[in-house]
Design a protein around this motif. Structure first.
Motif, short mmCIF file in Angstrom:
data_model
loop_
_atom_site.label_atom_id
_atom_site.label_comp_id
_atom_site.label_asym_id
_atom_site.label_seq_id
_atom_site.Cartn_x
_atom_site.Cartn_y
_atom_site.Cartn_z
N PHE A 13 -4.42 -7.24 5.80
CA PHE A 13 -4.75 -7.54 4.40
C PHE A 13 -4.04 -8.82 3.98
O PHE A 13 -3.20 -8.85 3.09
CB PHE A 13 -4.35 -6.36 3.51
CG PHE A 13 -5.39 -5.27 3.45
CD1 PHE A 13 -6.01 -4.81 4.60
CD2 PHE A 13 -5.73 -4.69 2.25
CE1 PHE A 13 -6.96 -3.80 4.55
CE2 PHE A 13 -6.67 -3.67 2.19
CZ PHE A 13 -7.30 -3.23 3.34
N HIS A 36 -10.05 -9.16 -3.59
CA HIS A 36 -11.35 -8.83 -3.00
C HIS A 36 -12.01 -7.65 -3.69
O HIS A 36 -13.25 -7.58 -3.75
CB HIS A 36 -11.18 -8.53 -1.51
CG HIS A 36 -10.93 -9.73 -0.67
ND1 HIS A 36 -11.85 -10.73 -0.48
CD2 HIS A 36 -9.83 -10.11 0.05
CE1 HIS A 36 -11.35 -11.66 0.31
NE2 HIS A 36 -10.12 -11.31 0.64
N LEU A 49 -13.64 -5.77 0.11
CA LEU A 49 -13.04 -5.19 1.31
C LEU A 49 -14.10 -4.53 2.18
O LEU A 49 -14.10 -4.68 3.41
CB LEU A 49 -11.96 -4.17 0.93
CG LEU A 49 -10.72 -4.71 0.22
CD1 LEU A 49 -9.78 -3.56 -0.13
CD2 LEU A 49 -9.99 -5.73 1.09
N TYR A 51 -4.25 -9.08 -2.01
CA TYR A 51 -5.47 -9.25 -1.20
C TYR A 51 -6.52 -8.23 -1.64
O TYR A 51 -7.70 -8.57 -1.82
CB TYR A 51 -5.09 -9.07 0.26
CG TYR A 51 -6.20 -9.23 1.28
CD1 TYR A 51 -6.46 -10.47 1.86
CD2 TYR A 51 -6.96 -8.15 1.69
CE1 TYR A 51 -7.45 -10.62 2.82
CE2 TYR A 51 -7.95 -8.28 2.66
CZ TYR A 51 -8.19 -9.52 3.22
OH TYR A 51 -9.17 -9.66 4.17
N ALA A 52 -6.08 -7.00 -1.85
CA ALA A 52 -7.01 -5.96 -2.31
C ALA A 52 -7.44 -6.19 -3.74
O ALA A 52 -8.61 -5.98 -4.10
CB ALA A 52 -6.36 -4.58 -2.17
N LEU A 81 -3.46 1.35 -3.53
CA LEU A 81 -4.33 0.92 -2.43
C LEU A 81 -4.22 1.88 -1.25
O LEU A 81 -5.23 2.35 -0.70
CB LEU A 81 -3.93 -0.50 -2.01
CG LEU A 81 -4.42 -1.00 -0.65
CD1 LEU A 81 -5.92 -1.22 -0.66
CD2 LEU A 81 -3.70 -2.29 -0.27
N PHE A 99 -8.24 -3.46 -9.73
CA PHE A 99 -8.99 -3.85 -8.54
C PHE A 99 -10.41 -4.32 -8.88
O PHE A 99 -11.19 -4.63 -7.98
CB PHE A 99 -9.04 -2.71 -7.54
CG PHE A 99 -7.68 -2.28 -7.04
CD1 PHE A 99 -6.99 -3.06 -6.13
CD2 PHE A 99 -7.09 -1.13 -7.51
CE1 PHE A 99 -5.74 -2.69 -5.68
CE2 PHE A 99 -5.84 -0.74 -7.06
CZ PHE A 99 -5.15 -1.52 -6.15
N THR A 159 -12.18 1.69 4.83
CA THR A 159 -13.20 1.41 3.82
C THR A 159 -14.56 1.96 4.26
O THR A 159 -15.45 2.15 3.42
CB THR A 159 -13.32 -0.10 3.56
OG1 THR A 159 -13.77 -0.76 4.75
CG2 THR A 159 -11.98 -0.69 3.12
N LEU A 205 -10.34 2.51 -4.95
CA LEU A 205 -9.94 1.34 -5.75
C LEU A 205 -10.78 1.20 -7.01
O LEU A 205 -11.31 0.13 -7.33
CB LEU A 205 -9.99 0.06 -4.90
CG LEU A 205 -9.13 0.03 -3.63
CD1 LEU A 205 -9.18 -1.35 -3.01
CD2 LEU A 205 -7.71 0.46 -3.90
N PRO A 235 -12.83 -3.40 -4.12
CA PRO A 235 -13.42 -2.48 -3.13
C PRO A 235 -14.69 -3.02 -2.48
O PRO A 235 -14.90 -2.84 -1.28
CB PRO A 235 -13.69 -1.22 -3.96
CG PRO A 235 -13.73 -1.69 -5.39
CD PRO A 235 -12.77 -2.83 -5.47
N SER A 279 -1.29 -6.12 -1.40
CA SER A 279 -1.84 -5.55 -2.64
C SER A 279 -2.70 -6.56 -3.37
O SER A 279 -3.76 -6.23 -3.91
CB SER A 279 -0.70 -5.03 -3.53
OG SER A 279 -0.08 -6.04 -4.28
#
Length: 951
Positions: free
Chosen positions: A270, A349, A354, A345-346, A130, A474, A250, A469, A351, A343
Motif C-alpha cells: 500500500f 484510492h 483499491l 494510500y487507502a 483499513l 475513504f 479486496t 472502507l 475502496p 492508510s
C-alpha cells in the motif's frame, strides 16, 4: 590570492544547536572553562579513554551525498517478480511529498501525549479501520514491525488464549513465506514451543495444537479454501491465525468471515517502497473478545474535558513497561510512519481504487497464466491472485539466466520450479516481455488473444461479497488537492520537532537533517527487493559493511548485526546471542538474568521472551545499582547466571562510577553483560561499552544515530558484540549464517540505514564526540537553571548529570495538589511536548534536550518551566484556586478562549503565559483527553463522521 579554497564541512555546526558564544555562556553557568573540562568531570575515571572512535574529520553534506550516491549506483535495479511478501508499488506523489518527506510527520514522537498528537492518531485510526475492514475482524492494532514478527506475535498470542493450555505444539503451513517460518522457529525455541511445519491438506489429525498459521494466498500463489480446516482446528481447541495479503482481500473473502481468530500480514504494497526489506508496517487484527491481549499499540476514541471526540493510545499499549517480566511482548515501537503512508494510500484510492488495482493485477496474472499454459508449462494449482509457480524442470536454471540477461528477477524456488509475482507496477508490456522470455525461440502468444480467453483464477466460492472502507474518510480525498489539504490539516494538529524542542528523557529527539533523509527516497535504495541476487545489491553490501565498521568504532565492539528492526528486537537478538553462547559451551542451564529495578520495561519483558528468569537487583538512594545486592545475587545464582541487563548511563541519567566493577562481578560469576544502548548519545567518542566491560549492546539508530522517530516508528536496533558472541548474531536464509533470524529481511529496515551512514560520515569522529559533549552540556545547563525551582532527583558524585536529568515534582503534589500530568498538559499551552513522565520514577519529569537544541530554545523551555513553577506557587499561596487553575485545566483550546469564560484566571494567562508566545502560538485541537473513559469504552475504528462534525 589568500582565500581558503578547502571544502568546508559546515554540517557539525548545523547539527549542533549552540553557537560557540552560547557554549561558553553555558559552561560559565556550570563553572567550567572548557567542554573538555566538563567532560572530564562527568565521565568516570575508570572508563575514560576507552573510546576507539578516533578524530577523523567528517565530510561536507555535498561530499557525503556524492559518496553515498556512488555507493547507491552499485545497486542494480532489475524488474522484480520475486514476490514472497514483497512487491513493487507506486507511492502516490502527494503522499511522498506531503508525508514521507515532510518533517511534520517524520520528526514526530510516539503519540503518548494525545492532545498534541490528534493528527497522526487520526491517520493511525484510519489504518486500523483499513485493516479491520479488509480482514473482516473488528479490532486491529496500529502496526507491528513486519509480517514475520507479527506471525511470531500471533503464535504467542494463540498460546496465551488457546484452551489447549498444556500443548506446546503450533502448526505452521508449509505454504507460509519461508522467512516467516524462520522467524517463528527463532521465537519458539526459547519458549519451548514446537513449530510443526506441514501441508494442511494432509493434516488428518488436528488435535494437540494450541494454534495454527495459514497463508492466504499461499506463498507460491494458490488460494486455498480454509473454511473446513478452520472449523476442525476450532473443534480441536486450537486458535487460527491467517497471514493475508491486504490487496488480495479486496477480492477475496476476508479471514474474519471464515472464522479466523487472527489476521496478520504486511501493508507494504500500500504505497511503501521495497527498500531492500524495510521498514514496512505489519498489521495484527483479531476478535473483539481478544483485544486486551493483542500486542502492540492500539488507537482508541475517547472524549476530552469538554465532551468532544478525541483520540488516544489505549492503556495496554505500554503493557511491557507495566507488567515487566510478566509481559507477553516486548514491543516498544511500531511502524507509524509506514502505517500512515499505507492508510493514506487507502484514503487516496478509496475502496473502488483499491479494487481496481487488485483486479488489474489479477487480470494480468490470469493472462500470463493462460499464456504459460499455452507454452506448455505446468502451473502449480488452478487458483491464484497475483503469483504463479510453474514447473520448468531442467530448463529452470536456463530460464533464470535468460531472465537476468534481460534484467528480470524471477523467484528462485528450487531446481525445477520458479515463481512469478505481478504487482501494481506491472504493465501489458511487462507481461508480453515475460511471455517472450518463457517462449524462448518460439513465438510468444498474442496478448490480446490471451486477454479474450483468459478466465479468473480466483475461486468463485471465495470471491468477496462484503463491502469495505465505507467510512467517509475513504470516500472524500481522491483528488490531490483534497488529499494535500487533509494531510496539512492533520499535521497542523500535532507538535513535532519542526515546531519545537521535544525534551523527552530516554528518547533522544534530535535533528534529523535533511541531507540525511534525502537518500531514503532514491530509487537505488528504495526499489530493490530484499531477496534479489547478491550481485545486484553490491551498493547495499558496501553500505552495510561500512556502517557496521562505523558502529564498531563508535561502541568498541568487534562485530555488528543490522538486522533487528527495532530497539526491542535488538534487545531480543542480544539475549539470544548470550543464550546461544552459553549453550555452545554446555551451559544451557544458565537462565538467570539480573536486571536493576530502574531498567527500561522492555528489558525484563525481553528476558522473559528469551527464556530467561528475571531476578531484580536493588538501586541505592542515588539511583545507582546497589553493588552489594548485585554481588549477593550474582553469588546466589552463580551456577545459573546467564546475563546482566544494565542501561548506561543509567536510566536515572547518571554515569555510574562502578560500572567496571559491576561488569567484573558478572563475568566472575560466569555471566555476560548486556549494556542497553538507549543512552548511547552520552557516550559516543567519550567512552565505549565494548571496551569497559560490555559483551553486547543494542543501539537505537532512531535515537543516537539520527533516524527519525516517525510518530512512533520506524526504528532500527542493531546489536554490537564482542568477538566471542559474533558467531551467534542473527542469521537469515539469504546470508552465509542461516540460523536465528529475528525479522523477515536479512538487513531489517535497510532503506533507512543511509540516514545513519550520512550522519556518521558528516560528523566524523571529532564531530560525534562533540555531539556527546554538547548533549551533556545542554542537559546540565537545564538542570542548573531549574534546580532552584524543582529538585534534580539524581546526580553523580560531582553534582552533574549525563545527557538527561530528572526533576522531582512529588513535593509539589503534596504542597499544591498539582501533579506531573498537570505540568505536562500545561507545557502544551507553552508550545512544548512534555518531558518523559513518571519514568523511571513516578511523579517525575525526565528531560533530555539533545545536542541539536540551541541555547535560545533551552532557555525558552526553562522559562516555561519557571513560569509554571510560579503558577504552582500561586496555587500554594491561594492566589489561584486549587481546582480551577491554568494547570488543572490545561491545555486550553481556541474554542474555549472564544466561548463563555468561567475561570478565576484570565484568558491571556491561559493561552499567552509568556509574551514570546504571541508571535508563534500552537493551538491544541482538543482539551485534556479522558484516558479512563476511552479504556472503558474502547472504540478502535473510525466512528461515524457525525461525531467529528459535532465536535
Amino acid at each position: 590570492m589568500t582565500a581558503n579554497l578547502s571544502t568546508a564541512n559546515e554540517f557539525i555546526a548545523r547539527h549542533i544547536g549552540p553557537s560557540p558564544a552560547d557554549e561558553q555562556a553555558m559552561l560559565d553557568t556550570l563553572g567550567f572553562d572548557s567542554l573538555e573540562a566538563m567532560s572530564d568531570a562527568v565521565i568516570p575515571a575508570s572508563i575514560k579513554g576507552t573510546s576507539v572512535l578516533g578524530n577523523a574529520d567528517g565530510q561536507s553534506e555535498a561530499d557525503a551525498l556524492a559518496a553515498l550516491k556512488a555507493i547507491a549506483s552499485n545497486n542494480q535495479l532489475y524488474k522484480s517478480y520475486i514476490g514472497q511478501g514483497y512487491y513493487n508499488c507506486h507511492t502516490p506523489a502527494p503522499i511522498l511529498r506531503n508525508l514521507l518527506e515532510n518533517p511534520a510527520w517524520y520528526t514526530a514522537y510516539t503519540p503518548y501525549q494525545p492532545e498534541i498528537s490528534q493528527g497522526r492518531l487520526e491517520a493511525l485510526l484510519n489504518f486500523q479501520t483499513l485493516i479491520s475492514d479488509l480482514t473482516g475482524l473488528p479490532i486491529s492494532n496500529a502496526s507491528l514491525l513486519d509480517e514475520a514478527t507479527a506471525a511470531a506475535e500471533a503464535m504467542t498470542f494463540c498460546k496465551r488464549l488457546s484452551k489447549n493450555k498444556a500443548s506446546q505444539r503450533f502448526f505452521a503451513s508449509v505454504h507460509c513465506h519461508p522467512q516467516t517460518l524462520d522467524v517463528l522457529r527463532t521465537r519458539a525455541e526459547p519458549l519451548g514451543i514446537e513449530v510443526v511445519v506441514g501441508d494442511e491438506a494432509e493434516l488428518s489429525d488436528v488435535s494437540g495444537f494450541f494454534g495454527a498459521l495459514l497463508q492466504y494466498p499461499a506463498s507460491h500463489g494458490e488460494v486455498f479454501d480454509y473454511r473446513e480446516l478452520v472449523q476442525r482446528l476450532h473443534e480441536g481447541n486450537a486458535l487460527v491465525a491467517v497471514a493475508a495479503d491486504l490487496l488480495a482481500l479486496t477480492l477475496l473473502t476476508p479471514p474474519g468471515e471464515f472464522d479466523a481468530d487472527v489476521a496478520i500480514g504486511t501493508a507494504q504494497r500500500f504505497g511503501v517502497p521495497l527498500g531492500f526489506g524495510g521498514p514496512h508496517a505489519a498489521y495484527f487484527a483479531t476478535r473483539d473478545g481478544f483485544k486486551r491481549d493483542m500486542p502492540g499499540r492500539l488507537v482508541g476514541v475517547s472524549i476530552d474535558r469538554f465532551g468532544n471526540t478525541a483520540l488516544r493510545l489505549a492503556m495496554q499499549t505500554r503493557e511491557q513497561h507495566i507488567r515487566r517480566e510478566k509481559a507477553t511482548s516486548n514491543i516498544c515501537t511500531a511502524q507509524v510512519l509506514l502505517a500512515n503512508i499505507a492508510s493514506m494510500y487507502a484514503v487516496y484510492h478509496g475502496p473502488a481504487g483499491l479494487t481496481r488495482i487488485a483486479e488489474r493485477i489479477h487480470g494480468l496474472t490470469a493472462i500470463l497464466a493462460e499464456g504459460l499454459t499455452q507454452l506448455g508449462f505446468t502451473l502449480v494449482g488452478a487458483t491464484a491472485f497475483d503469483t504463479l509457480t510453474l514447473h520448468a524442470g531442467g530448463d529452470t536454471a536456463a530460464l533464470h539466466q535468460r531472465a537476468w540477461e534481460q534484467r528480470i528477477n524471477l523467484r528462485q524456488i528450487d531446481a525445477e520450479q520458479l515463481g512469478v509475482s505481478l504487482d501494481e507496477t506491472t504493465s501489458q508490456a511487462d507481461v508480453e516481455a515475460l511471455l517472450a522470455l518463457f517462449a524462448g525461440q518460439r513465438a510468444a502468444p498474442d496478448f490480446n488473444a490471451l486477454a479474450a480467453s483468459a478466465e479468473s483464477r480466483l475461486p468463485a466460492a471465495l470471491r468477496r461479497q462484503s463491502a469495505f472502507l465505507q467510512h467517509a474518510v475513504f470516500q472524500r480525498y481522491h483528488s490531490e488537492t483534497e488529499l494535500m489539504r487533509y494531510l496539512r490539516r492533520l499535521a497542523d494538529k500535532d507538535l513535532a520537532l519542526d515546531r519545537s524542542m521535544i525534551p523527552l528523557g530516554s528518547c533522544t529527539m534530535k535533528l534529523n537533517a535533511a541531507s540525511e533523509m534525502i537518500p531514503v527516497t532514491w530509487a537505488e535504495f528504495g526499489n530493490l527487493h530484499p531477496f534479489a541476487p547478491a550481485e545486484q545489491s553490491q551498493g547495499y553490501q558496501q553500505l552495510t559493511q561500512e556502517l557496521e565498521a562505523m558502529l564498531c568504532a563508535a561502541t568498541g565492539y568487534d562485530a555488528v548485526s543490522l538486522q533487528p528492526n527495532a530497539g526491542s528486537q535488538g534487545e531480543y537478538a542480544g539475549l539470544l546471542a548470550i543464550r546461544a553462547y552459553h549453550r555452545s559451551r554446555g551451559d544451557s542451564h544458565r537462565n538467570i538474568c539480573l536486571i536493576p529495578a530502574s531498567a527500561h520495561g522492555t528489558n525484563p519483558a525481553t528476558a522473559n521472551m528469551a527464556g530467561m528468569r528475571v531476578v531484580v537487583t536493588a538501586c541505592d538512594a542515588r539511583g545507582n545499582v546497589d553493588i552489594d545486592d548485585l554481588r549477593a545475587k550474582a553469588q546466589q545464582h552463580r551456577e545459573q547466571l546467564a546475563a546482566l541487563m544494565i542501561t548506561y548511563p543509567s536510566t536515572h541519567g547518571v554515569f555510574e562510577e562502578a560500572i567496571g566493577e559491576i561488569c567484573t562481578i558478572i563475568h566472575e560469576h560466569g555471566g555476560q553483560v548486556y549494556i542497553d544502548g538507549a543512552n548511547m548519545n552520552a557516550m559516543v567518542g567519550l567512552c565505549a561499552p565494548g571496551k569497559f566491560g560490555g559483551d553486547v549492546s543494542h543501539l537505537n539508530l532512531h535515537k543516537t544515530f539520527c533516524i527519525p522517530h516517525g510518530g512512533g516508528g520506524p526504528g532500527v536496533g542493531p546489536i554490537g558484540v564482542k568477538a566471542h558472541l559474533a558467531p551467534f548474531l542473527p542469521g537469515h536464509a539469504s546470508l552465509e549464517h542461516t540460523q536465528g533470524a529475528v525479522c523477515a529481511a536479512p538487513f531489517g529496515s535497510a532503506s533507512i540505514l543511509p540516514i545513519t551512514w550520512m550522519y556518521i560520515r558528516m560528523m566524523g569522529g571529532a564531530g560525534l564526540k562533540r555531539a556527546s559533549q554538547m548533549a551533556i552540556l545542554n542537559a546540565n545547563y537545564i538542570a542548573r537553571r531549574l534546580e532552584q525551582h524543582y529538585p534534580v532527583l539524581y546526580t553523580g558524585s560531582n553534582g552533574l548529570v549525563a545527557h538527561e536529568c530528572i526533576l522531582d515534582l512529588r513535593p509539589l503534589k503534596d504542597s499544591s495538589g498539582i501533579s506531573v500530568d498537570d505540568v505536562a498538559k500545561r507545557l502544551i499551552d507553552f508550545g512544548f511536548h512534555a518531558p518523559t513522565m513518571s519514568f523511571p520514577v513516578a511523579g517525575t519529569l525526565m528531560i533530555e534536550p539533545t545536542e541539536s537544541e540551541s541555547k535560545q530554545e533551552l532557555d525558552r523551555f526553562c522559562d516555561a518551566m519557571i513560569q509554571i513553577r510560579e503558577e504552582i506557587r500561586a496555587v500554594e499561596d491561594g492566589r489561584l484556586d486549587k481546582d480551577d487553575n491554568p494547570l488543572k485545566n490545561a491545555p486550553h483550546t481556541a474554542a474555549e478562549l472564544v466561548g463563555e469564560w468561567s475561570h478565576g484566571y484570565g484568558r491571556e494567562q491561559a493561552v499567552y503565559p509568556l509574551p514570546s508566545l504571541v508571535q508563534g502560538k500552537y493551538w491544541p485541537p482538543v482539551g485534556r483527553v479522558d484516558n479512563v473513559y476511552g479504556d472503558r469504552n474502547l472504540v478502535c475504528a473510525c466512528p461515524p463522521i457525525e461525531l467529528y462534525q459535532e465536535s
